[in-house]
Design a protein around this motif. Sequence first.
Motif, short mmCIF file in Angstrom:
data_model
loop_
_atom_site.label_atom_id
_atom_site.label_comp_id
_atom_site.label_asym_id
_atom_site.label_seq_id
_atom_site.Cartn_x
_atom_site.Cartn_y
_atom_site.Cartn_z
N ASP A 19 -0.71 -4.17 7.85
CA ASP A 19 -0.85 -4.15 6.40
C ASP A 19 -0.79 -5.57 5.83
O ASP A 19 0.20 -6.28 6.02
CB ASP A 19 0.28 -3.29 5.81
CG ASP A 19 0.13 -3.08 4.34
OD1 ASP A 19 -0.36 -2.02 3.93
OD2 ASP A 19 0.54 -3.99 3.57
N GLU A 20 -1.83 -5.96 5.10
CA GLU A 20 -1.90 -7.33 4.59
C GLU A 20 -0.82 -7.62 3.57
O GLU A 20 -0.31 -8.74 3.51
CB GLU A 20 -3.28 -7.62 3.99
CG GLU A 20 -3.48 -9.06 3.53
CD GLU A 20 -3.10 -10.10 4.59
OE1 GLU A 20 -2.38 -11.06 4.24
OE2 GLU A 20 -3.50 -9.95 5.76
N ALA A 21 -0.44 -6.63 2.77
CA ALA A 21 0.62 -6.87 1.79
C ALA A 21 1.94 -7.18 2.49
O ALA A 21 2.70 -8.06 2.07
CB ALA A 21 0.77 -5.66 0.87
N ILE A 22 2.23 -6.45 3.57
CA ILE A 22 3.45 -6.71 4.33
C ILE A 22 3.38 -8.08 4.98
O ILE A 22 4.35 -8.86 4.96
CB ILE A 22 3.66 -5.62 5.40
CG1 ILE A 22 3.97 -4.28 4.73
CG2 ILE A 22 4.79 -6.01 6.37
CD1 ILE A 22 4.05 -3.11 5.70
N LEU A 23 2.24 -8.43 5.55
CA LEU A 23 2.07 -9.73 6.19
C LEU A 23 2.26 -10.86 5.18
O LEU A 23 2.85 -11.90 5.49
CB LEU A 23 0.71 -9.82 6.87
CG LEU A 23 0.49 -8.86 8.05
CD1 LEU A 23 -0.95 -8.93 8.54
CD2 LEU A 23 1.44 -9.20 9.19
N ALA A 24 1.76 -10.66 3.96
CA ALA A 24 1.91 -11.69 2.93
C ALA A 24 3.37 -11.90 2.57
O ALA A 24 3.84 -13.03 2.41
CB ALA A 24 1.09 -11.31 1.69
N VAL A 25 4.12 -10.81 2.43
CA VAL A 25 5.55 -10.92 2.14
C VAL A 25 6.27 -11.59 3.30
O VAL A 25 7.14 -12.45 3.10
CB VAL A 25 6.15 -9.53 1.86
CG1 VAL A 25 7.68 -9.60 1.79
CG2 VAL A 25 5.60 -8.96 0.56
N ALA A 26 5.90 -11.23 4.53
CA ALA A 26 6.53 -11.83 5.70
C ALA A 26 6.31 -13.35 5.73
O ALA A 26 7.24 -14.12 5.99
CB ALA A 26 5.98 -11.19 6.97
N ARG A 27 5.08 -13.76 5.44
CA ARG A 27 4.79 -15.21 5.39
C ARG A 27 5.64 -15.89 4.33
O ARG A 27 6.20 -16.98 4.55
CB ARG A 27 3.30 -15.44 5.08
CG ARG A 27 2.34 -15.06 6.18
CD ARG A 27 0.92 -15.51 5.82
NE ARG A 27 -0.06 -14.88 6.67
CZ ARG A 27 -0.77 -13.80 6.33
NH1 ARG A 27 -0.59 -13.23 5.15
NH2 ARG A 27 -1.65 -13.29 7.17
N ALA A 28 5.73 -15.27 3.16
CA ALA A 28 6.50 -15.85 2.06
C ALA A 28 7.97 -15.99 2.41
O ALA A 28 8.65 -16.89 1.91
CB ALA A 28 6.33 -15.00 0.81
#
Length: 232
Positions: A57-66
């Motif tokens: 999930d790209e939204a989860i990946l974005a939060v993980a990166r942040a």
Amino acid sequence: MVEPKPHVLALIPARGGSKGVPGKNIRDVAGKPLIAWTIEAAQQAGCIDRVVVSSDDEAILAVARACGAEVPFVRPAELAQDETPGVDVVLHALARLPDVTWVVLLQPTSPLRTAQDIDAAVARCWQAGAPACVSVTEAQTPPWWMFRLSAQGRLQSFLPERQRPQRRQDVPLLYALNGAVYVAQTDWLRQTRSFLTTETVAYAMPAERSIDIDTPLDLEIAACLLRHRAGG
């Protein structure tokens, strides 16, 4: 000859298709996305060399990166289904991350697990000379006091009634998996394809750090406990 230092990977699996609590891995819990609590615990653990999130999930990946976690790959959809075995997700990650000698699986649904719990579980494994360690908590309900219901709604003892202790004081201490920490030597895990064998040792955690979020109520309880921990 000095043994090389183990390379320890913290792997956080977080798929996007939760049904019980939609979007739970990035839901706000006590002021942070749920997954952030696990990422921060992994980052603070002294034994961890690398923190990686596996998600489709790209939204989860974005939060993980942040939050400062690595996201070196996107998990394929076929490994993000309800029926996908958890070990398959780990082995998929290990195939893409060379030089990892130990893996620590940290599910984001256990936000009350601490960096100290991670370090203690890994230390328990290494001190015991075991290839794997899993976290557990004391079972709240002994299996002798569990029942099935017949088609007529009558109680049917899950275990033979003759084995049932008459007093709580007579019940042996039992433990249940709490889902918070799974540790394994990677070559061993590739062979066994399971964290749980007769070689696995246990790390016991208290009930208040063993909440495993599966329902909206679990989410509310975890948020309350996390706010209390922070003094809020």
